[in-house]
Design an enzyme around this catalytic site. Structure first.
Site, PDB file in Angstrom:
ATOM      1  N   PRO A   1     -28.036  52.085  66.655  1.00  0.00           N
ATOM      2  CG  PRO A   1     -26.082  51.107  65.835  1.00  0.00           C
ATOM      3  CD  PRO A   1     -26.969  51.150  67.035  1.00  0.00           C
TER       4      PRO A   1
ATOM      5  CB  ALA B   1     -28.243  53.667  58.091  1.00  0.00           C
TER       6      ALA B   1
ATOM      7  CB  CYS C   1     -23.931  46.322  58.369  1.00  0.00           C
ATOM      8  SG  CYS C   1     -24.884  46.902  56.953  1.00  0.00           S
TER       9      CYS C   1
ATOM     10  CE  LYS D   1     -26.711  47.105  66.771  1.00  0.00           C
ATOM     11  NZ  LYS D   1     -27.073  46.943  65.356  1.00  0.00           N
TER      12      LYS D   1
ATOM     13  CG  ASN E   1     -30.571  45.678  68.979  1.00  0.00           C
ATOM     14  OD1 ASN E   1     -30.140  45.337  67.882  1.00  0.00           O
ATOM     15  ND2 ASN E   1     -31.543  46.556  69.097  1.00  0.00           N
ATOM     16  N   GLY E   2     -33.016  43.826  69.829  1.00  0.00           N
ATOM     17  CA  GLY E   2     -33.883  43.056  68.938  1.00  0.00           C
ATOM     18  C   GLY E   2     -35.275  42.943  69.499  1.00  0.00           C
ATOM     19  CG  ASP E   3     -38.010  41.532  67.770  1.00  0.00           C
ATOM     20  OD1 ASP E   3     -37.847  42.300  66.805  1.00  0.00           O
ATOM     21  OD2 ASP E   3     -38.052  40.302  67.668  1.00  0.00           O
TER      22      ASP E   3
ATOM     23  N   GLY F   1     -34.147  50.002  68.610  1.00  0.00           N
ATOM     24  CA  GLY F   1     -33.967  50.504  67.251  1.00  0.00           C
ATOM     25  C   GLY F   1     -35.273  51.002  66.665  1.00  0.00           C
ATOM     26  NE  ARG F   2     -36.699  46.639  63.514  1.00  0.00           N
ATOM     27  CZ  ARG F   2     -36.819  45.358  63.259  1.00  0.00           C
ATOM     28  NH1 ARG F   2     -37.220  44.981  62.061  1.00  0.00           N
ATOM     29  NH2 ARG F   2     -36.541  44.449  64.165  1.00  0.00           N
TER      30      ARG F   2
HETATM   31  C1  LIG Z   1     -33.341  51.330  58.893  1.00  0.00           C
HETATM   32  C2  LIG Z   1     -32.308  50.637  59.740  1.00  0.00           C
HETATM   33  C3  LIG Z   1     -31.013  51.124  59.752  1.00  0.00           C
HETATM   34  C4  LIG Z   1     -30.038  50.485  60.547  1.00  0.00           C
HETATM   35  N1  LIG Z   1     -28.775  50.999  60.567  1.00  0.00           N
HETATM   36  C5  LIG Z   1     -27.831  50.415  61.355  1.00  0.00           C
HETATM   37  C6  LIG Z   1     -26.516  50.957  61.427  1.00  0.00           C
HETATM   38  O1  LIG Z   1     -26.168  51.957  60.789  1.00  0.00           O
HETATM   39  N2  LIG Z   1     -25.628  50.314  62.237  1.00  0.00           N
HETATM   40  C7  LIG Z   1     -25.974  49.203  62.970  1.00  0.00           C
HETATM   41  O2  LIG Z   1     -25.130  48.661  63.698  1.00  0.00           O
HETATM   42  N3  LIG Z   1     -27.212  48.695  62.933  1.00  0.00           N
HETATM   43  C8  LIG Z   1     -28.137  49.281  62.152  1.00  0.00           C
HETATM   44  N4  LIG Z   1     -29.409  48.786  62.147  1.00  0.00           N
HETATM   45  C9  LIG Z   1     -29.778  47.688  63.061  1.00  0.00           C
HETATM   46  C10 LIG Z   1     -30.358  48.244  64.369  1.00  0.00           C
HETATM   47  O3  LIG Z   1     -29.373  48.945  65.088  1.00  0.00           O
HETATM   48  C11 LIG Z   1     -30.899  47.117  65.249  1.00  0.00           C
HETATM   49  O4  LIG Z   1     -29.857  46.227  65.523  1.00  0.00           O
HETATM   50  C12 LIG Z   1     -32.050  46.336  64.619  1.00  0.00           C
HETATM   51  O5  LIG Z   1     -32.985  47.203  64.017  1.00  0.00           O
HETATM   52  C13 LIG Z   1     -32.761  45.449  65.654  1.00  0.00           C
HETATM   53  O6  LIG Z   1     -33.274  46.211  66.710  1.00  0.00           O
HETATM   54  P1  LIG Z   1     -34.849  46.608  66.801  1.00  0.00           P
HETATM   55  O7  LIG Z   1     -35.629  45.336  66.733  1.00  0.00           O
HETATM   56  O8  LIG Z   1     -34.983  47.334  68.102  1.00  0.00           O
HETATM   57  O9  LIG Z   1     -35.124  47.482  65.603  1.00  0.00           O
HETATM   58  C14 LIG Z   1     -30.382  49.364  61.336  1.00  0.00           C
HETATM   59  C15 LIG Z   1     -31.700  48.898  61.311  1.00  0.00           C
HETATM   60  C16 LIG Z   1     -32.652  49.504  60.533  1.00  0.00           C
HETATM   61  C17 LIG Z   1     -34.060  48.973  60.541  1.00  0.00           C
END
Ligand SMILES: Cc1cc2nc3c(=O)[nH]c(=O)nc-3n(C[C@H](O)[C@H](O)[C@H](O)COP(=O)(O)O)c2cc1C
Length: 343
Positions: A34, A36, A125, A167, A228-230, A252-253
């Site tokens: 997810p 936002a 969050c 989560k 999840n993460g990186d 995510g990102r």
């Molecule tokens: C811009 C942004 C918005 C996010 N919004 C949410 C959200 O609404 N709900 C949630 O559970 N995590 C949210 N996250 C966290 C991501 O779901 C994820 O856990 C986090 O970015 C790590 O994963 P990644 O390294 O693949 O980005 C958000 C992260 C970012 C950077």
């Protein structure tokens, strides 16, 4: 469970296998985490076309839903498109089990939203405005309350045969890495799936995710766990699998401005053409304009996403500056065409 030794082809085959959660079958093991501001219905539909198995909405406040039972204000955040999306979860945040219960009822009685596949609860969050109310990652400091929230959502969701997922993060800070114990409590309360972002609340989004805690969560629970993460590509997915034995992988990102990442991971021969790049952005922008009903508003809301689409492109920073001033689709595509011509 004995960990299988897999190579790149092996992990691709594993990713393509369905994941069962009760009656629900998720077609593969890749998820869009997810996000936002990004993971709304149009972007999720595009990710579904590029073979993501599971997506999740942006977080939505249960208190907000309770104050808005006809969903006049909140529908734009909750909206799903079951015809175009693969498995989709709606993510809820809050701190009061009664709010969660009512919000879940409202969602599951709605003619379209009742088609959602999973109800997901945000306990990760890190933002101040969320945690100061006791919601998001603050719930990891209140396991009893967190359990009551999962029970409240499950009580309603069970009637509609919908699984509940949670989560979480690694913990609040480095001195309270309680994710494994916490995940087990969530399972005991009725959760059917855990996604763990392997960072603490205090880390926010910086530093490297420590995947060891994912392995500990996997060992602690008997329900599927998404790591999840990186994660950025098939190599990082293979490393996470080898280190944790998790059942699914949430990106995510790395999916921002890159919704084809899921096909790229699953299919080694996939190459995105410049034309396809333009077509995807065109579709994303057009659908957002249709959804929001105003060209200038849609483009201004999409600036961060448009900037993400430019990642790695020649002359990207100049194009980003121009895009910040664009108010029409025509202006936007003039600059995007120039980017394509430079490649
Ligand atoms: C811009 C942004 C918005 C996010 N919004 C949410 C959200 O609404 N709900 C949630 O559970 N995590 C949210 N996250 C966290 C991501 O779901 C994820 O856990 C986090 O970015 C790590 O994963 P990644 O390294 O693949 O980005 C958000 C992260 C970012 C950077």
């Amino acid at each position: 469970m004995q960990k299988e030794k897999l190579n790149i082809n092996g992990i691709r085959n594993y990713l393509r296998t369905p994941l069962e959660i009760g009656n629900l079958i998720i077609k593969n093991r890749l998820a869009l985490a997810p996000l936002a501001g990004t993971s709304e219905v149009v972007f999720r539909s595009i990710c579904s076309e590029y073979n993501v198995g599971l997506t999740t909405t942006e977080l939505v406040s249960v208190r907000g839903i309770c104050y808005d039972p006809t969903l006049k204000r909140n529908y734009q955040y909750l909206v799903i498109d079951p015809d175009k999306e693969n498995t989709v979860a709606i993510q809820l945040f809050g701190h009061d089990p009664a709010d969660f219960k009512l919000a879940t009822e409202i969602i599951l009685q709605h003619p379209i939203l009742k088609q959602v596949s999973i109800l997901d609860i945000n306990m990760g969050c890190p933002m101040k405005k969320v945690i100061k109310t006791g919601a998001g990652s603050a719930l990891m400091k209140s396991p009893d309350l967190a359990q009551r929230i999962v029970q409240a959502v499950s009580e309603v969701a069970d009637k509609y045969n919908k699984p509940v997922s949670v989560k979480i993060r690694s913990g609040w800070d480095q001195d309270s890495l309680n994710a494994p114990k916490f995940a087990k409590l969530m399972e005991d309360a009725g959760a059917k799936l855990i996604t763990i972002h392997a960072r603490t609340r205090n880390q926010m989004y910086s530093g490297q995710a420590d995947w060891n805690i994912i392995a500990q969560v996997v060992n602690q629970v008997s329900i599927p766990v998404y790591g999840n993460g990186d994660l950025t590509d098939i190599v990082s997915i293979l490393r996470m699998y080898q280190q944790t034995n998790c059942s699914g992988f949430a990106i995510g990102r790395a999916a921002q401005g890159n919704p084809w990442i899921f096909t790229k991971i699953l299919d080694p021969d996939f190459e995105l053409t410049n034309q396809e790049w333009l077509t995807v952005i065109n579709r994303h922008v057009s659908c957002m304009i249709e959804k929001l009903g105003d060209e200038a508003i849609a483009i201004s809301k999409m600036r961060a996403q448009l900037s993400a689409y430019l990642k790695g492109k020649r002359h990207a920073s100049k194009a980003r500056n121009v895009i910040m001033q664009c108010t029409t689709k025509q202006q936007l595509f003039e600059i995007l065409q120039q980017i394509v011509a430079a490649h």
